[in-house]
Design a protein around this motif. Structure first.
Motif, PDB file in Angstrom:
ATOM      1  N   SER A 175     -22.804  32.150   9.774  1.00  8.84           N
ATOM      2  CA  SER A 175     -22.309  30.838   9.370  1.00  8.84           C
ATOM      3  C   SER A 175     -22.581  29.797  10.446  1.00  8.84           C
ATOM      4  N   ASP A 176     -22.718  28.548  10.012  1.00  7.81           N
ATOM      5  CA  ASP A 176     -22.942  27.446  10.956  1.00  7.81           C
ATOM      6  C   ASP A 176     -21.647  26.842  11.479  1.00  7.81           C
ATOM      7  N   ASP A 177     -20.498  27.223  10.918  1.00  3.55           N
ATOM      8  CA  ASP A 177     -19.242  26.592  11.310  1.00  3.55           C
ATOM      9  C   ASP A 177     -18.467  27.392  12.366  1.00  3.55           C
ATOM     10  N   ILE A 178     -19.129  28.257  13.082  1.00  8.39           N
ATOM     11  CA  ILE A 178     -18.496  29.056  14.130  1.00  8.39           C
ATOM     12  C   ILE A 178     -18.395  28.217  15.401  1.00  8.39           C
ATOM     13  N   THR A 179     -17.232  28.264  16.062  1.00 10.18           N
ATOM     14  CA  THR A 179     -17.051  27.474  17.292  1.00 10.18           C
ATOM     15  C   THR A 179     -17.064  28.336  18.547  1.00 10.18           C
ATOM     16  N   THR A 180     -16.744  29.635  18.391  1.00 10.26           N
ATOM     17  CA  THR A 180     -16.799  30.556  19.519  1.00 10.26           C
ATOM     18  C   THR A 180     -17.489  31.845  19.069  1.00 10.26           C
ATOM     19  N   ILE A 181     -17.943  32.610  20.043  1.00  9.47           N
ATOM     20  CA  ILE A 181     -18.632  33.860  19.730  1.00  9.47           C
ATOM     21  C   ILE A 181     -18.289  34.905  20.781  1.00  9.47           C
ATOM     22  N   ARG A 182     -18.208  36.140  20.338  1.00  6.47           N
ATOM     23  CA  ARG A 182     -17.899  37.263  21.224  1.00  6.47           C
ATOM     24  C   ARG A 182     -19.209  37.821  21.792  1.00  6.47           C
ATOM     25  N   ILE A 183     -19.242  37.930  23.114  1.00 10.00           N
ATOM     26  CA  ILE A 183     -20.386  38.502  23.824  1.00 10.00           C
ATOM     27  C   ILE A 183     -19.926  39.825  24.431  1.00 10.00           C
ATOM     28  N   VAL A 184     -20.697  40.871  24.196  1.00 13.75           N
ATOM     29  CA  VAL A 184     -20.393  42.181  24.768  1.00 13.75           C
ATOM     30  C   VAL A 184     -21.324  42.400  25.961  1.00 13.75           C
ATOM     31  N   HIS A 185     -20.723  42.725  27.100  1.00 12.18           N
ATOM     32  CA  HIS A 185     -21.454  42.981  28.335  1.00 12.18           C
ATOM     33  C   HIS A 185     -21.358  44.470  28.657  1.00 12.18           C
ATOM     34  N   ILE A 186     -22.485  45.088  28.912  1.00 12.85           N
ATOM     35  CA  ILE A 186     -22.507  46.483  29.357  1.00 12.85           C
ATOM     36  C   ILE A 186     -22.963  46.456  30.807  1.00 12.85           C
ATOM     37  N   GLY A 187     -21.968  46.453  31.684  1.00 14.14           N
ATOM     38  CA  GLY A 187     -22.225  46.329  33.115  1.00 14.14           C
ATOM     39  C   GLY A 187     -23.110  45.127  33.385  1.00 14.14           C
ATOM     40  N   ASP A 188     -24.043  45.299  34.298  1.00 13.27           N
ATOM     41  CA  ASP A 188     -25.004  44.246  34.621  1.00 13.27           C
ATOM     42  C   ASP A 188     -26.312  44.453  33.858  1.00 13.27           C
ATOM     43  N   TYR A 189     -26.301  45.377  32.865  1.00 16.11           N
ATOM     44  CA  TYR A 189     -27.543  45.760  32.203  1.00 16.11           C
ATOM     45  C   TYR A 189     -27.840  45.004  30.920  1.00 16.11           C
ATOM     46  N   ASP A 190     -26.844  44.827  30.065  1.00 17.17           N
ATOM     47  CA  ASP A 190     -27.108  44.225  28.757  1.00 17.17           C
ATOM     48  C   ASP A 190     -25.940  43.366  28.331  1.00 17.17           C
TER      49      ASP A 190
ATOM     50  N   ASP B  61     -19.152  49.726  32.851  1.00 17.07           N
ATOM     51  CA  ASP B  61     -18.019  49.255  32.053  1.00 17.07           C
ATOM     52  C   ASP B  61     -18.519  48.355  30.937  1.00 17.07           C
ATOM     53  N   VAL B  62     -17.874  48.444  29.796  1.00 14.02           N
ATOM     54  CA  VAL B  62     -18.196  47.611  28.643  1.00 14.02           C
ATOM     55  C   VAL B  62     -17.064  46.606  28.481  1.00 14.02           C
ATOM     56  N   GLN B  63     -17.420  45.325  28.520  1.00 14.06           N
ATOM     57  CA  GLN B  63     -16.413  44.269  28.444  1.00 14.06           C
ATOM     58  C   GLN B  63     -16.845  43.215  27.440  1.00 14.06           C
ATOM     59  N   GLU B  64     -15.888  42.445  26.987  1.00 14.28           N
ATOM     60  CA  GLU B  64     -16.206  41.362  26.062  1.00 14.28           C
ATOM     61  C   GLU B  64     -15.771  40.029  26.652  1.00 14.28           C
ATOM     62  N   GLU B  65     -16.421  38.992  26.170  1.00 15.81           N
ATOM     63  CA  GLU B  65     -16.150  37.625  26.614  1.00 15.81           C
ATOM     64  C   GLU B  65     -16.289  36.729  25.387  1.00 15.81           C
ATOM     65  N   ILE B  66     -15.414  35.766  25.264  1.00 11.80           N
ATOM     66  CA  ILE B  66     -15.507  34.795  24.181  1.00 11.80           C
ATOM     67  C   ILE B  66     -16.070  33.501  24.769  1.00 11.80           C
ATOM     68  N   LEU B  67     -17.192  33.054  24.193  1.00 13.40           N
ATOM     69  CA  LEU B  67     -17.857  31.840  24.685  1.00 13.40           C
ATOM     70  C   LEU B  67     -17.868  30.761  23.615  1.00 13.40           C
ATOM     71  N   PRO B  68     -17.805  29.501  24.033  1.00 21.06           N
ATOM     72  CA  PRO B  68     -18.049  28.426  23.072  1.00 21.06           C
ATOM     73  C   PRO B  68     -19.475  28.549  22.544  1.00 21.06           C
ATOM     74  N   ILE B  69     -19.679  28.245  21.298  1.00 23.52           N
ATOM     75  CA  ILE B  69     -20.982  28.424  20.663  1.00 23.52           C
ATOM     76  C   ILE B  69     -22.080  27.652  21.410  1.00 23.52           C
ATOM     77  N   GLU B  70     -21.760  26.477  21.926  1.00 23.14           N
ATOM     78  CA  GLU B  70     -22.755  25.673  22.637  1.00 23.14           C
ATOM     79  C   GLU B  70     -23.267  26.393  23.882  1.00 23.14           C
ATOM     80  N   GLU B  71     -22.375  27.045  24.599  1.00 27.15           N
ATOM     81  CA  GLU B  71     -22.778  27.790  25.796  1.00 27.15           C
ATOM     82  C   GLU B  71     -23.573  29.040  25.414  1.00 27.15           C
ATOM     83  N   ALA B  72     -23.117  29.741  24.385  1.00 25.08           N
ATOM     84  CA  ALA B  72     -23.807  30.963  23.940  1.00 25.08           C
ATOM     85  C   ALA B  72     -25.224  30.650  23.458  1.00 25.08           C
TER      86      ALA B  72
END
Length: 147
Positions: free
Chosen positions: A92-107, A70-81
């Motif tokens: 840009s340096d002014d981003i506060t959150t970022i989208r992380i795409v997860h492909i199962g447990d692989y990537d 399964d391919v899923q997305e997660e929004i993380l605070p920039i500090e955690e990412a």
């Protein structure tokens, strides 16, 4: 003009990148050109890829695609990412959150692109060609649609 994404090829790029990192210990591609029929990724690499390595790479990517991840997305605070991912390509340096795409447990990686919902939608990954020049390994690939 906005960048156009091809979800099945773009998701295959993620799997290729994860496989390159796990098999060869290199970084993810620094340049990619993704199209419907064929695509390419460029890697910083210290030598040409052998024919046996290319066959093993193609097989390893297909093994992951067959896992129906399964391919899923997660929004993380920039500090955690920043603690978990390379964010050097952020625009840009002014981003506060970022989208992380997860492909199962692989990537998992930061990404703004469009993806399939599951790797079963991608089909067969095929390396068309590869070449090496001055520290750049280029891999050209396509995906044969699932039947």
């Amino acid at each position: 003009m906005a960048k156009s994404y091809v979800p099945h090829m773009h998701t295959a790029e993620h799997i290729l990148n994860g496989t390159m990192v796990s098999m060869f210990g290199c970084d993810r591609c620094y340049s990619a050109h993704i199209n419907t029929k064929k695509s390419k990724c460029d890697y910083t690499f210290d030598r040409p890829l052998t024919d046996l390595e290319a066959v093993a790479l193609q097989s390893a990517v297909n093994d992951q695609l067959k896992r129906n991840l399964d391919v899923q997305e997660e929004i993380l605070p920039i500090e955690e990412a920043q603690k978990r991912f390379n964010l050097s390509r952020l625009p840009s340096d002014d981003i506060t959150t970022i989208r992380i795409v997860h492909i199962g447990d692989y990537d998992s990686c930061p990404c703004i692109g469009e993806h399939v919902s599951n790797t079963s939608e991608i089909g067969e990954f095929i390396i068309n060609s590869y070449d090496y020049e001055d520290g750049r390994l280029r891999i050209r690939f396509k995906c044969k649609p699932a039947e």
